[in-house]
Design a protein around this motif. Structure first.
Motif, PDB file in Angstrom:
ATOM      1  N   THR A   1       1.879  64.490  15.367  1.00  0.00           N
ATOM      2  CA  THR A   1       1.528  64.607  16.778  1.00  0.00           C
ATOM      3  C   THR A   1       1.939  65.975  17.301  1.00  0.00           C
ATOM      4  N   ASN A   2       1.245  66.436  18.348  1.00  0.00           N
ATOM      5  CA  ASN A   2       1.638  67.654  19.037  1.00  0.00           C
ATOM      6  C   ASN A   2       2.531  67.373  20.245  1.00  0.00           C
ATOM      7  N   LYS A   3       2.746  66.086  20.543  1.00  0.00           N
ATOM      8  CA  LYS A   3       3.522  65.715  21.723  1.00  0.00           C
ATOM      9  C   LYS A   3       4.992  66.100  21.567  1.00  0.00           C
ATOM     10  N   LEU A   4       5.663  66.234  22.697  1.00  0.00           N
ATOM     11  CA  LEU A   4       7.107  66.442  22.762  1.00  0.00           C
ATOM     12  C   LEU A   4       7.553  67.691  22.004  1.00  0.00           C
ATOM     13  N   GLY A   5       6.674  68.687  21.941  1.00  0.00           N
ATOM     14  CA  GLY A   5       7.025  69.952  21.307  1.00  0.00           C
ATOM     15  C   GLY A   5       7.233  69.893  19.817  1.00  0.00           C
ATOM     16  N   SER A   6       6.690  68.842  19.158  1.00  0.00           N
ATOM     17  CA  SER A   6       7.056  68.573  17.766  1.00  0.00           C
ATOM     18  C   SER A   6       6.046  69.061  16.727  1.00  0.00           C
ATOM     19  N   ARG A   7       5.074  69.879  17.130  1.00  0.00           N
ATOM     20  CA  ARG A   7       4.020  70.281  16.194  1.00  0.00           C
ATOM     21  C   ARG A   7       4.576  70.902  14.904  1.00  0.00           C
ATOM     22  N   TYR A   8       5.595  71.754  15.027  1.00  0.00           N
ATOM     23  CA  TYR A   8       6.142  72.451  13.860  1.00  0.00           C
ATOM     24  C   TYR A   8       7.582  72.021  13.556  1.00  0.00           C
ATOM     25  N   ALA A   9       7.949  70.834  13.989  1.00  0.00           N
ATOM     26  CA  ALA A   9       9.336  70.387  13.856  1.00  0.00           C
ATOM     27  C   ALA A   9       9.691  70.028  12.414  1.00  0.00           C
ATOM     28  N   TYR A  10      10.964  70.172  12.105  1.00  0.00           N
ATOM     29  CA  TYR A  10      11.523  69.772  10.810  1.00  0.00           C
ATOM     30  C   TYR A  10      12.477  68.594  11.021  1.00  0.00           C
ATOM     31  N   ASP A  11      12.513  67.689  10.044  1.00  0.00           N
ATOM     32  CA  ASP A  11      13.598  66.712   9.939  1.00  0.00           C
ATOM     33  C   ASP A  11      14.402  67.072   8.700  1.00  0.00           C
ATOM     34  N   PHE A  12      15.733  66.988   8.803  1.00  0.00           N
ATOM     35  CA  PHE A  12      16.587  67.297   7.660  1.00  0.00           C
ATOM     36  C   PHE A  12      17.521  66.128   7.352  1.00  0.00           C
ATOM     37  N   ILE A  13      17.578  65.772   6.065  1.00  0.00           N
ATOM     38  CA  ILE A  13      18.503  64.759   5.573  1.00  0.00           C
ATOM     39  C   ILE A  13      19.174  65.293   4.313  1.00  0.00           C
ATOM     40  N   GLN A  14      20.264  64.651   3.915  1.00  0.00           N
ATOM     41  CA  GLN A  14      20.874  64.922   2.618  1.00  0.00           C
ATOM     42  C   GLN A  14      20.614  63.723   1.713  1.00  0.00           C
ATOM     43  N   VAL A  15      20.333  63.986   0.456  1.00  0.00           N
ATOM     44  CA  VAL A  15      19.965  62.919  -0.477  1.00  0.00           C
ATOM     45  C   VAL A  15      20.742  63.061  -1.785  1.00  0.00           C
ATOM     46  N   ASP A  16      20.730  61.978  -2.565  1.00  0.00           N
ATOM     47  CA  ASP A  16      21.265  62.011  -3.929  1.00  0.00           C
ATOM     48  C   ASP A  16      20.102  62.331  -4.861  1.00  0.00           C
ATOM     49  N   TRP A  17      20.041  63.567  -5.316  1.00  0.00           N
ATOM     50  CA  TRP A  17      18.911  64.026  -6.124  1.00  0.00           C
ATOM     51  C   TRP A  17      18.880  63.363  -7.502  1.00  0.00           C
ATOM     52  N   GLU A  18      19.989  62.758  -7.907  1.00  0.00           N
ATOM     53  CA  GLU A  18      20.051  62.135  -9.242  1.00  0.00           C
ATOM     54  C   GLU A  18      19.588  60.686  -9.231  1.00  0.00           C
ATOM     55  N   ARG A  19      19.527  60.072  -8.062  1.00  0.00           N
ATOM     56  CA  ARG A  19      19.107  58.675  -7.979  1.00  0.00           C
ATOM     57  C   ARG A  19      17.607  58.568  -7.728  1.00  0.00           C
ATOM     58  N   LYS A  20      17.007  57.547  -8.290  1.00  0.00           N
ATOM     59  CA  LYS A  20      15.575  57.320  -8.123  1.00  0.00           C
ATOM     60  C   LYS A  20      15.217  57.185  -6.647  1.00  0.00           C
ATOM     61  N   GLY A  21      14.199  57.909  -6.245  1.00  0.00           N
ATOM     62  CA  GLY A  21      13.752  57.848  -4.855  1.00  0.00           C
ATOM     63  C   GLY A  21      14.513  58.743  -3.905  1.00  0.00           C
ATOM     64  N   TRP A  22      15.523  59.475  -4.407  1.00  0.00           N
ATOM     65  CA  TRP A  22      16.330  60.384  -3.587  1.00  0.00           C
ATOM     66  C   TRP A  22      16.878  59.694  -2.325  1.00  0.00           C
ATOM     67  N   PRO A  23      17.641  58.610  -2.475  1.00  0.00           N
ATOM     68  CA  PRO A  23      18.142  57.926  -1.277  1.00  0.00           C
ATOM     69  C   PRO A  23      19.098  58.796  -0.474  1.00  0.00           C
ATOM     70  N   ALA A  24      19.089  58.573   0.842  1.00  0.00           N
ATOM     71  CA  ALA A  24      19.941  59.346   1.750  1.00  0.00           C
ATOM     72  C   ALA A  24      21.258  58.631   2.038  1.00  0.00           C
ATOM     73  N   TYR A  25      21.492  57.497   1.376  1.00  0.00           N
ATOM     74  CA  TYR A  25      22.666  56.656   1.622  1.00  0.00           C
ATOM     75  C   TYR A  25      23.338  56.312   0.294  1.00  0.00           C
ATOM     76  N   ARG A  26      24.610  55.913   0.398  1.00  0.00           N
ATOM     77  CA  ARG A  26      25.418  55.644  -0.793  1.00  0.00           C
ATOM     78  C   ARG A  26      25.229  54.235  -1.342  1.00  0.00           C
ATOM     79  N   VAL A  27      24.748  53.290  -0.532  1.00  0.00           N
ATOM     80  CA  VAL A  27      24.644  51.886  -0.940  1.00  0.00           C
ATOM     81  C   VAL A  27      23.368  51.660  -1.747  1.00  0.00           C
ATOM     82  N   SER A  28      23.170  50.431  -2.195  1.00  0.00           N
ATOM     83  CA  SER A  28      21.991  50.087  -2.986  1.00  0.00           C
ATOM     84  C   SER A  28      20.756  49.940  -2.099  1.00  0.00           C
TER      85      SER A  28
END
Length: 228
Positions: free
Chosen positions: A33-60
């Protein structure tokens, strides 16, 4: 729409390794969407690159799906957020409570409701942005840093900041599926009516073929493992 404007160059508001699941390096508008000034927005998370699916959390995955995840089990929650530019703080809204854990179905329902029924004329922008900071970086250029941790904002309106100053922490406030930093540039300090502006990061490293390569004035994609 053809994006003819050259990207504005800013410093990353984060440090360490990050992943951007929503980025203009992959699609525009990056959030659909172009609403709310978000046309070129980024979201950033940290993930476990070694786990399948790159989860952003420590639990299962099962715990995530069935019971949700406490915020402190997310890798990025509470990470420091830095000013991406020299400028002046024009908005600093704190005190919007975070939910104590993520819950997939209720978070999806909340996101759908906000996306389809939010009315900027009568609804509180904090229901979308949560705790947020807006920095005036230059003429008609405003940086928005959104969904910050409750009680973490370290700046106030009218304060001058330098690029690299600590201004808050990554949180899960407002319209957020999981702890992350939503970062955008806009042509106005009013998120409800602003247009998004394209921008790139002055320097970061990209993990490629087992090594870290320097990138200058780059725009990461949603496949990239990056380090600021």
């Amino acid at each position: 729409m053809i994006d003819a404007r050259e990207p504005i160059i800013v410093r990353s508001p984060l440090r360490g390794e990050w992943h951007s699941p929503n980025t203009p390096g992959t699609k525009i508008p990056s959030h659909g969407t172009n609403k709310l000034g978000s046309r070129y927005a980024y979201d950033f998370i940290q993930v476990d690159w070694e786990r399948k699916g790159w989860p952003a959390y420590r639990v299962s995955l099962a715990q995530y799906l069935l019971f949700g995840v406490p915020l402190d089990e997310y890798y990025c929650w509470g990470q420091e957020v830095y000013a991406p530019c020299d400028g002046i703080i024009v908005k600093a809204e704190d005190g919007y409570k975070e939910r104590t854990r993520t819950k997939l179905l209720s978070d999806m329902s909340n996101a759908y409701k906000n996306a389809h029924y939010f009315d900027p004329k009568k609804d509180d922008i904090q229901s979308i942005a949560g705790n947020y900071i807006i920095i005036e970086c230059g003429d008609n250029v405003y940086a928005g840093l959104v969904h910050l941790q409750t009680g973490s904002i370290q700046v106030s309106v009218g304060q001058n900041v330098k690029k690299g100053d600590v201004i808050g922490r990554v949180g899960h406030s407002g319209n957020s599926f999981a702890p992350h930093l939503h970062f955008q540039l806009m042509d106005s300090s009013d998120i409800a009516t602003a247009n998004g502006l394209p921008f790139a990061f002055e320097q970061y490293e990209l993990f490629k073929n087992g090594t870290w390569e320097k990138v200058n004035n780059g725009i990461p994609t949603n496949k990239d493992r990056i380090r600021f």
